[in-house]
Scaffold this motif. Structure first.
Motif, short mmCIF file in Angstrom:
data_model
loop_
_atom_site.label_atom_id
_atom_site.label_comp_id
_atom_site.label_asym_id
_atom_site.label_seq_id
_atom_site.Cartn_x
_atom_site.Cartn_y
_atom_site.Cartn_z
N LYS A 200 -3.50 -20.76 -50.39
CA LYS A 200 -4.78 -20.36 -49.84
C LYS A 200 -4.78 -20.47 -48.32
N ASP B 82 -8.03 -20.22 -45.71
CA ASP B 82 -9.48 -20.01 -45.59
C ASP B 82 -9.84 -19.96 -44.12
N HIS C 147 -4.33 -16.47 -51.47
CA HIS C 147 -5.76 -16.18 -51.54
C HIS C 147 -6.33 -16.28 -50.12
N SER D 179 -9.51 -15.81 -47.46
CA SER D 179 -10.98 -15.74 -47.38
C SER D 179 -11.42 -15.96 -45.95
N GLY D 180 -12.62 -15.50 -45.63
CA GLY D 180 -13.18 -15.71 -44.31
C GLY D 180 -12.61 -14.82 -43.23
N ASP E 234 -9.95 -8.60 -54.39
CA ASP E 234 -10.45 -9.97 -54.44
C ASP E 234 -9.73 -10.87 -53.44
N GLY E 235 -9.07 -10.27 -52.43
CA GLY E 235 -8.53 -11.03 -51.31
C GLY E 235 -7.21 -11.71 -51.56
#
Length: 507
Positions: free
Chosen positions: A38, A40, A447, A449-450, A487-488
Motif C-alpha cells: 500500500k 497512501d 494499492h 490511494s490519495g 479500484d486503484g
C-alpha cells in the motif's frame, strides 16, 4: 473460559473459533497470490527537505603543505570533466539534489589571534559548491548548504596538535568565532545559501585516540579529523554559537548538535537527553543531525536506524526537522536504497546526505576508505568513472524533491519496502520507490490511494543481470508506463534485487 461448557473435540473447537471470529485459516483463503502493498498519499508522515551530496577535500592530512589533499579529485579533472559531473549531479537530468554538505577543516587560522584563510585548503570544494549552486539556480532550484566542523585547529585543543582529542576550555569562544567566521565567508563571500552550522564530525568517539589524546604518526592511518565532544560540550556550544551568529548578523543560520556516527549513538550515548534536559539548548537547536550508518550486531560499531532521540526532542519541539548528514553507500546496490528507507521510516528523518559522492581512492590513508561506495571515482590519470551507486541513488533523488512529503506505506513481505513521496502542494508529482532486496521475483499488488495520478512512468535499477527474466543490467532504465485499475491497484512484477521508481503522470 469462553468454551469451558462445550464438550467439543479439539478440531471442531478450532473450526468453531475460526468461524465465530472470522479468522482466516490461510493466505489462500483470502485470495493472496501475490504480495499486498500500500501507498497512501493521503496519509502524510512528515515534510521532506530533499537529498544531498558531500564533497570532501582535506580529510586526513596533518600538514597540508607537506601532504596536500583533495579527496574529491576535482584537482585532477579538466574543465569539461568537472562540468559533466556537475550536470550529472545538479541538473534536471541528473540526481537533481538540493542539499550540499561542506566541511570546515582545521587549517583556516594558524594561531588563535591570527588572520583567517578560508581559501587555501578549500579551493576545490568551493569550486564544486559554486558550480553546483549555479547549475541548481539555472533549473529554478535553491541549493541549501550545511557546514560541519570536521576538526578544530591545533590551538583550540589541550594537546595543541592537529587532531588533538580535547577542547581547551579557555578557547571555547575563540573556536566559536572560528566556526562563525567560516559561516560568514560562505554566506557573504561565496554567496551560498548556508542554512545550518554543525558542531562536529563523530565527536562522540572518544576511543579513537590513545590515552594521551594524540593521534601518533604511526597510528594516523585511516583516521579523519575529529575532536571529542561530550554531551555537556554540545549543550555549551548550543548556547555560545547562536549568540555569536546573532552578533555577526547571521542569526538566520541554525545550529545543529553535531553528527554522531549513528542515530542509536545520538540517543544511547546521552546526546538527545542532554539537550532535552537543558531548556536553552532545546530552544536554540536549529536542526537535529547525525550520521545514519547501519551495522548489525552488538559490538562497538553496532548501529541501528533508531528514532528515539529525534522523538524525544520532537516531544518538546514538534516542528524540528532531522537530517542524515553521512551514511554508507554500501555496495552501491539495492541494499543501499533499503538503508535509505530505514533512515526515512525507521529514524523518521526529513533529508539524507550520503558520505562523499566523488572519491579519489589512493588519497585515503591505510587500508582505504571504510565507506568506499560512491557515485564517481576519479583516477590518477585525470579520468573519472561513474559508479553504479549513482544510478541507485538517482532512483530516490529524482522523485524525492524538496517540499514534498513522506507518506505512509506498507508491504506484506519483509523483502519488499516502499518509500512514498507525496506532492504536498508542490508542482512535483506523487511518486513511490519499490525495493525488492530478496533474490526472487515478487508479484505485487500495490494499492494506491490519495493520489490523482492514474498512470505512472517507471525506471529501474538491478544489482546484476536477471537471467530468469532475461533482463540485462539496468541502471535507472525506463521500463514503461503502468496503469492503475479502477479500484486503484497497480500490478507489478519486481525482479529480485531491484529498485523501481514510479512517478505519477498528471492529467
Amino acid at each position: 473460559m469462553l468454551f469451558s461448557h462445550f464438550n467439543l473435540p479439539s478440531p471442531l473447537l478450532v473450526v468453531f473459533v475460526c468461524v465465530a471470529f472470522y479468522i482466516p485459516l490461510s493466505a489462500q483463503d483470502q485470495g493472496f497470490s501475490s504480495v499486498r502493498a500500500k501507498v497512501d498519499f493521503g496519509q502524510k508522515l512528515r515534510d521532506w527537505d530533499g537529498f544531498g551530496v558531500n564533497y570532501v577535500e582535506s580529510c586526513q592530512s596533518l600538514d597540508l603543505e607537506k601532504d596536500p589533499q583533495d579527496y574529491g579529485g576535482f584537482s585532477l579533472l579538466d574543465e569539461q570533466e568537472k562540468q559533466e559531473i556537475i550536470e550529472m549531479i545538479f541538473s534536471d537530468d541528473g540526481l537533481k539534489v538540493n542539499l550540499l554538505k561542506m566541511f570546515l577543516d582545521p587549517f583556516h587560522q594558524a594561531t588563535v589571534d591570527g588572520a583567517f584563510d578560508h581559501k587555501s585548503t578549500t579551493k576545490h570544494m568551493r569550486d564544486f559548491a559554486r558550480r553546483g549552486n549555479e547549475t541548481s539556480r539555472s533549473f529554478g532550484r535553491e541549493l541549501n548548504v550545511i557546514t560541519t566542523m570536521y576538526g578544530p585547529p591545533a590551538w583550540a585543543t589541550l594537546q595543541k596538535e592537529t587532531r588533538g582529542r580535547d577542547l581547551d576550555p579557555m578557547k571555547a569562544q575563540e573556536l566559536a568565532n572560528y566556526m562563525v567566521d567560516w559561516a560568514d565567508f560562505l554566506t557573504n563571500d561565496e554567496a551560498l545559501n548556508l542554512r545550518y552550522l554543525s558542531l562536529h564530525n563523530e565527536g562522540e568517539g572518544w576511543m579513537r585516540w590513545e590515552t594521551d589524546g594524540i593521534t601518533h604518526e604511526s597510528n594516523n592511518f585511516g583516521h579523519d579529523y575529529n575532536l571529542f565532544w561530550p554531551p555537556e560540550q554540545v549543550v555549551q556550544f548550543l548556547d555560545i554559537l547562536p549568540r555569536e551568529l546573532e552578533r555577526r548578523g547571521l542569526g538566520h543560520i541554525g545550529v545543529t548538535p553535531g553528527e554522531t556516527y549513528s542515530w542509536d549513538r545520538f540517543y544511547r550515548w546521552g546526546y538527545a537527553d542532554a539537550i532535552a534536559d537543558d531548556e536553552k539548548a532545546t530552544r536554540n537547536l536549529g536542526l537535529i543531525t547525525s550520521h545514519g550508518f547501519l551495522n548489525w550486531g552488538f559490538r562497538r560499531w553496532n548501529s541501528e536506524h533508531m528514532s528515539n532521540g529525534i522523538d524525544l526532542l520532537r516531544e518538546k519541539r514538534p516542528e524540528l526537522h532531522a537530517w542524515v548528514t553521512s551514511t554508507s553507500w554500501g555496495k552501491m546496490d539495492t541494499d543501499f536504497v533499503r538503508q535509505i528507507y530505514g533512515n526515512i521510516y525507521g529514524t523518521k528523518v526529513n533529508a539524507i546526505i550520503p558520505w562523499a559522492l566523488i572519491q579519489r581512492p589512493p588519497l585515503w590513508k591505510g587500508s582505504g576508505d571504510p565507506n568506499p561506495g560512491c557515485s564517481f571515482i576519479v583516477r590518477e590519470d585525470g579520468s573519472y568513472e561513474v559508479q553504479q551507486g549513482y544510478y541507485f541513488y538517482k532512483q530516490v533523488t529524482v522523485p524525492g524533491q524538496a517540499g514534498m512529503s513522506i507518506v505512509r506505506t506498507s508491504a506484506l513481505d519483509s523483502e519488499i519496502a516502499l518509500i512514498g513521496f507525496g506532492n504536498n502542494g508542490t508542482e512535483h508529482p506523487d511518486a513511490f520507490v519499490l525495493i525488492n532486496t530478496g533474490p526472487d521475483t515478487r508479484h505485487i499488488n500495490i494499492h494506491l490511494s490519495g493520489t490523482r495520478s492514474k498512470d505512472f512512468k517507471a525506471t529501474r535499477s538491478l544489482d546484476a543481470p536477471n537471467r530468469r527474466l532475461n533482463l540485462a543490467v539496468e541502471r535507472y532504465s525506463p521500463i514503461g508506463k503502468f496503469e492503475t485499475s479502477s479500484d486503484g491497484i497497480l500490478l507489478y512484477e519486481a525482479p529480485g534485487k531491484s529498485v523501481t521508481t514510479f512517478i505519477g503522470l498528471q492529467d
